[in-house]
Design an enzyme around this catalytic site. Structure first.
Site, PDB file in Angstrom:
ATOM      1  N   ASP B  10       1.016  -1.517   0.075  1.00  0.00           N
ATOM      2  CA  ASP B  10       0.143  -0.087   0.013  1.00  0.00           C
ATOM      3  C   ASP B  10       0.784   1.241  -0.021  1.00  0.00           C
ATOM      4  O   ASP B  10       1.962   1.257  -0.479  1.00  0.00           O
ATOM      5  CB  ASP B  10      -0.964  -0.135   1.361  1.00  0.00           C
ATOM      6  CG  ASP B  10      -0.217  -0.268   2.400  1.00  0.00           C
ATOM      7  OD1 ASP B  10       0.767   0.174   2.621  1.00  0.00           O
ATOM      8  OD2 ASP B  10      -0.788  -0.818   3.574  1.00  0.00           O
ATOM      9  N   SER B  11       0.415   2.345   0.495  1.00  0.00           N
ATOM     10  CA  SER B  11       1.057   3.581   0.565  1.00  0.00           C
ATOM     11  C   SER B  11       2.519   3.277   1.212  1.00  0.00           C
ATOM     12  O   SER B  11       3.476   4.117   0.803  1.00  0.00           O
ATOM     13  CB  SER B  11       0.331   4.601   1.220  1.00  0.00           C
ATOM     14  OG  SER B  11       0.153   4.461   2.648  1.00  0.00           O
ATOM     15  N   ILE B  12       2.721   2.680   2.214  1.00  0.00           N
ATOM     16  CA  ILE B  12       3.995   2.746   2.808  1.00  0.00           C
ATOM     17  C   ILE B  12       4.953   1.902   1.756  1.00  0.00           C
ATOM     18  O   ILE B  12       6.133   2.222   1.982  1.00  0.00           O
ATOM     19  CB  ILE B  12       4.000   1.703   4.166  1.00  0.00           C
ATOM     20  CG1 ILE B  12       2.752   2.159   4.985  1.00  0.00           C
ATOM     21  CG2 ILE B  12       5.195   1.828   4.829  1.00  0.00           C
ATOM     22  CD1 ILE B  12       2.369   1.668   6.231  1.00  0.00           C
ATOM     23  N   GLN B  15       5.298   4.898  -1.117  1.00  0.00           N
ATOM     24  CA  GLN B  15       6.375   6.245  -0.508  1.00  0.00           C
ATOM     25  C   GLN B  15       7.789   5.606  -0.461  1.00  0.00           C
ATOM     26  O   GLN B  15       8.486   6.269   0.121  1.00  0.00           O
ATOM     27  CB  GLN B  15       5.693   6.606   0.760  1.00  0.00           C
ATOM     28  CG  GLN B  15       4.475   7.218   0.475  1.00  0.00           C
ATOM     29  CD  GLN B  15       3.527   7.929   1.795  1.00  0.00           C
ATOM     30  OE1 GLN B  15       4.329   7.527   2.693  1.00  0.00           O
ATOM     31  NE2 GLN B  15       2.409   8.232   1.634  1.00  0.00           N
ATOM     32  N   HIS B 191       2.034   6.120   8.612  1.00  0.00           N
ATOM     33  CA  HIS B 191       3.279   6.401   7.441  1.00  0.00           C
ATOM     34  C   HIS B 191       4.560   6.465   8.125  1.00  0.00           C
ATOM     35  O   HIS B 191       4.796   6.846   9.356  1.00  0.00           O
ATOM     36  CB  HIS B 191       2.873   7.266   6.595  1.00  0.00           C
ATOM     37  CG  HIS B 191       1.750   7.098   5.739  1.00  0.00           C
ATOM     38  ND1 HIS B 191       0.615   7.778   6.069  1.00  0.00           N
ATOM     39  CD2 HIS B 191       1.510   6.271   4.657  1.00  0.00           C
ATOM     40  CE1 HIS B 191      -0.327   7.429   5.300  1.00  0.00           C
ATOM     41  NE2 HIS B 191       0.043   6.292   4.359  1.00  0.00           N
TER      42      HIS B 191
END
Lengths: 242, 242
Positions: B10-12, B15, B191
């Site tokens: 996912d976003s982790i 990024q 995050h």
């Protein structure tokens, strides 16, 4: 198939995925649009880079190649009289090698955006300090590179880009516009600090965005666009092959 | 062809090529050996990830896949009562979705090293502060995630890894071993800070190095091994196809 950006060069490219590195930052901002492929070879000059061309850019490959950055010259410009003499490539040959690299990539895929990047400036005092920190009293008194000589290589790189109608980044000039560039942008008189990486990143992305890279579509729906009750709808629409 | 490590999550994960990001750091230390491919999808849960499997890991692909990190759960564990309710996936389904992802990758290439990573812990106070900074007085009073619930997802992730004989990283536990993990490792309660990225990097590389990744050969000669007078010798030896 997702398009690729290949970053091809010497150690300044190889190190571009370190913390704050320009290559990783390019991968970050185009994530879900383009893959950034790291092809940096520490210590290499353009003469040695030629041996890699058919391996790194096979003519028969069908992977869409959106762009290639060619970032050599820092080693070609090493002085014949210094510790980097093995890396030295005469300036005329440097220019012709760059031309060969560009021609190969354009033979593979004529529409690939090829960007030529000059070597950064050289801080001779920084190089001396670095040599002393590594070798102490045994450090050579002769400089391995001079800013002046590297500048002539940068000039030829830009001239070739103009001749071939390619975008280029004159990093040698650009960095010297900033006060204290020697310490601000260079960690050992040659390689880049995070701020120096930031300069390359900014210049590269300016060219990529002019070419429309930021308008490329995301590979899959943004999560905010997904229908929570019927997610299959969002995916069937965007990726009918599922 | 150079082997790949795919970082999928996912976003982790998305990024992870930002400054100090764990994905970029993995690309950095295995440069000239393995390519790291970024497949992070901000906001995604395992239910939506299933729609991507055949696109991201086509069964007929011949690219050598050295490893895949599967790093979901932070969104699956969003509370049904909070602002992230669309992302919520029941815990049993989360585990079965992970199993489906692993099975697909193993169907594609049985020898690929699959690493399961649990979601990081949640700092509820950090989440509240973040919501207020974004939405002011309109910020929801209900938490979007709790550390306790996320912990049960982490537990299922690790249990599945054990069941399937796969290496796993219990980030939820690991991070909470350090004092002030809430601010040290998390930027908005969820995050990762650069230090938090460092924890993931350290754990991932430990597993990769145990699998021998650091012993993989360089793709081309080190510059120090190149014969300056006859560079073709060095290249013919290592890449006979030139």
């Amino acid at each position: 198939m997702r398009p690729q950006i290949v970053v091809f060069g010497d150690s300044i490219t190889q190190q571009s995925f370190g913390s704050g590195g320009w290559g990783a930052s390019v991968a970050d901002i185009y994530s879900r649009k383009v893959d950034v492929v790291l092809r940096g070879y520490g210590g290499y000059n353009t003469r040695w880079a030629l041996f890699l061309l058919h391996h790194l850019f096979p003519l028969e490959s069908s992977t869409p190649l959106a762009a290639v950055t060619i970032f050599f010259g820092a080693n070609d410009a090493a002085l014949l009289e210094g510790t980097g003499k093995k890396q030295h490539v005469p300036i005329e040959e440097y220019k012709e090698n760059l031309r060969t690299i560009v021609r190969h990539i354009k033979d593979r895929s004529p529409n690939t955006l090829v960007v030529l990047i000059t070597p950064p400036p050289v801080d001779q005092q920084g190089r001396r300090e670095f040599a002393r920190s590594m070798y102490g009293d045994k450090a050579s008194e002769l400089p391995d590179r001079t800013n002046e000589v590297t500048g002539t290589y940068a000039e030829q790189c830009v001239a070739l880009a103009k001749e071939l109608g390619l975008p280029s980044i004159n990093l040698w000039s650009k960095m010297q516009e900033t006060r204290d560039w020697q310490k601000k942008f260079l960690s050992d008189g040659l390689h880049l600090t995070p701020e120096g990486n930031g300069v390359v990143f900014g210049e590269v992305v300016k060219i990529f965005d002019e070419a429309g890279f930021s308008d490329l579509p995301f590979d899959f729906p943004q999560h905010s666009d997904i229908d929570g009750e019927h997610p299959e709808k969002s995916f069937l629409q965007q990726c009918p092959a599922v």
